[in-house]
Each structure stands twice: as C-alpha cells, then as structure tokens.
Design an enzyme around this catalytic site. Structure first.
Site, PDB file in Angstrom:
ATOM      1  N   THR A 146       0.825  -1.200   0.000  1.00 27.90           N
ATOM      2  CA  THR A 146       0.000   0.000   0.000  1.00 27.90           C
ATOM      3  C   THR A 146       0.865   1.258   0.000  1.00 27.90           C
ATOM      4  OG1 THR A 146      -1.639  -1.253   1.232  1.00 27.90           O
ATOM      5  CG2 THR A 146      -1.971   1.104   1.124  1.00 27.90           C
ATOM      6  N   LYS A 151       1.076 -11.277   9.760  1.00 33.38           N
ATOM      7  CA  LYS A 151      -0.015 -10.581   9.100  1.00 33.38           C
ATOM      8  C   LYS A 151      -0.627 -11.554   8.108  1.00 33.38           C
ATOM      9  CE  LYS A 151      -1.108  -6.790   5.926  1.00 33.38           C
ATOM     10  NZ  LYS A 151      -0.569  -5.712   5.053  1.00 33.38           N
ATOM     11  N   TYR A 160       4.468 -11.783   6.717  1.00 29.80           N
ATOM     12  CA  TYR A 160       3.319 -11.328   5.919  1.00 29.80           C
ATOM     13  C   TYR A 160       3.000 -12.416   4.906  1.00 29.80           C
ATOM     14  CZ  TYR A 160       0.466  -8.176   2.989  1.00 29.80           C
ATOM     15  OH  TYR A 160      -0.544  -7.578   2.276  1.00 29.80           O
ATOM     16  N   VAL A 196      -3.903  -5.179  10.488  1.00 29.07           N
ATOM     17  CA  VAL A 196      -3.119  -4.277   9.636  1.00 29.07           C
ATOM     18  C   VAL A 196      -4.039  -3.949   8.471  1.00 29.07           C
ATOM     19  CG1 VAL A 196      -1.053  -3.918   8.269  1.00 29.07           C
ATOM     20  CG2 VAL A 196      -0.938  -5.313  10.341  1.00 29.07           C
TER      21      VAL A 196
END
Length: 299
Positions: free
Chosen positions: A54, A170, A142, A210
C-alpha cells in the site's frame, strides 16, 4: 522511544498500511507523510506499516524508504509503532533493507513472503530467519499468497515462531481454518491483513489488524476490536456490518488507488501514484464517494 508493547500485542492492535504521499510531480512528500501519519495516529491507529504494497514499495527507492521511515518515526514514533516493510524476493536485498530500517529508527519489520520465484517451504523458512537474524528488531511475517504466489504452511509458521524475534504474522491468506491451526500452535501474535475478515480472525485468536480501511475508519476499527475484547460480540458485529461498504468499496480496484483517492477527497496528503499504478477514474471516484458515505465516512 517505541510505544509500550506486550508479547500478545507486539505492534499494538490497530495498524494502517500507510500510503506513501507523493508531490504533484511524483517526488516523495516527506512533510505530507508526517502530517498523514499524525492524522492516522490521532484517528485511532497505534501503529503504522510503511513501505508495504500500500506504500507503493515496488516503485520507491531504497533511499526513499529510509527517508520515509525516518520522517514518520520523527513525527509519531513516540506514540505509535512504526513497522517498516523490508521483504523482497531477494534475501540479501531484504537483509540490507532490514538493517537500513533499523538504522532509520523503525520499531519493527514486516517481511512479506518472497514473490514470483515461488520458493519451497525450506526456502521460505531460511529467508525469514536470515532476515530476523540481521537486526535486533521484532519481525512480523506477511503471508499473502494472492500476491506472492506461495503460502507459508502452518508447519513453517510454527517453525518460524520458534525464532525469538519472529513474533507476529499478518494474515492475508483468507483461510480461517489454516489460521486457527497456526494461531493455536505457533505462538505468533496474529494480525488480520484482510479487512473484511477482521472480525472472523479475532474470533479464532487474532490480536489486531493491519488495515487499508484504517486510512478512513481507524476509530471505528478500534471500536470493533474493543467491543469484541470486552465480550460485546453483538456490538462488534454491528460495527463490522456498518463497515461492509468500506471493506468492499475500498477494493473495487487496487487498494492503493482508492486509498489515495479517499485521502485526496478528504484533503489529507496522498498525491498521485507511480506507474504502473494509475489514478482512480472519475467513475471510480464517484462510486467511492457513495461507498464512503454508506460506510459512514464524511467528506
């Protein structure tokens, strides 16, 4: 000094994967990044993830990544966890980025599963351990197979959880069954990486999120988590349902595109995107306005 953390919530509970603001000519907007970070923390985030997808990490330079971390730590590092994305599909480069992030003042590292090359589980294990060994910072894995092309198996997550600095994951796998097993066996602090699954993942043991939607609804997301933890599942469910237009609407096209569009609509620093990402079309912005309004976000 980093904010207080616990082994249960090493990076806080509500984190937003922050966009990287750019100037009109496409340069890094450090002043805008500091102002945006302050706004997000004021809105209810107790952590920010920088230099992730992002944050348009594929198109920012290593020097820009370090400058961004340094600027945001300066702005909010005394009241929010600043986590730096350092994962690439090159272990050596990821180690360099990890050490750079540590030197810039980051409080933790986000390490995405290596993408494109599709390594076997042993390669994924060694990649993450090598990065974790490179600094003294805590690591959040992640797991996002939709982007990386390969998932961390729950056996690998259990092995990685034995490392003293690999403390969290995550989860953007979208598999509640796999998450349930891994949470039960790994000891990792679990963070939802898929906004529409925030509440379901809390129900199987996640400790936080998150978020992308946290750019515009951090206050509501914090209220959802607090309600759930207080045992008021009905209230948490009602908040979840009220946020459904955002959970869907912010991802009608690539999430960065609509995050920046929403922030620009609100007058917060965001700016344009770098190719290959492109700005939202007028039609997409019009639909976004409706989605934001339906989710209770005022422009």
């Amino acid at each position: 000094m980093a904010p207080t953390s616990t082994s249960q919530t090493p990076f806080g509970r509500v984190l937003t994967a922050m966009v990287t603001p750019f100037t009109a000519d496409g340069g890094l907007d450090l002043d805008g990044a500091q102002r945006l970070a302050a706004h997000l923390v004021d809105s209810g985030n107790d952590g920010l993830v920088l230099n992730g997808t992002t944050g348009e990490s594929p198109t920012t330079t290593d020097a820009e990544k370090a400058q961004l971390v340094r600027a945001v730590v300066e702005a909010v590092g005394d009241r929010a966890h600043v986590v730096a994305g350092v994962g690439t599909n090159d272990t050596h480069h990821s180690v360099e980025l990890a050490r750079q992030a540590e030197a810039a003042g980051a409080h933790g590292l986000l390490v995405v599963t290596p993408y494109y090359s599709k390594p076997p589980q042993e390669g994924l294990y060694q990649h993450n351990v090598t990065i974790a060994d490179a600094t003294e910072l805590p690591v959040m894995l992640y797991d996002i197979p939709g982007r990386s092309g390969v998932a961390l198996s729950h056996e690998t997550l259990v092995r990685l959880g034995e490392h003293p600095r690999i403390v969290a994951n995550k989860d953007a796998k979208g598999d509640l069954g796999a998450a349930s097993w891994a949470i039960a066996r790994s000891g990792l602090a679990w963070y939802s990486g898929d906004d529409i699954l925030n509440l379901p993942l809390l129900s199987v043991g996640a400790v936080g999120i998150v978020s992308v939607v946290g750019h515009v609804a951090a206050t509501e997301l914090r209220a959802l988590i607090e309600a759930y933890l207080a045992g008021d599942v009905a209230k948490a469910t009602a908040i979840h349902q009220n946020l459904l237009p955002l959970f869907t609407g912010m991802f009608r096209t690539q999430g960065v595109i609509l995050s920046k569009a929403a922030l620009n609509l609100q007058g917060h620093p965001a700016g344009p995107l770098r190719l290959p990402l492109v700005s939202a079309t007028p039609e997409e912005i019009d639909r976004l306005r409706k989605d934001l309004a339906a989710g209770g976000v005022h422009l």
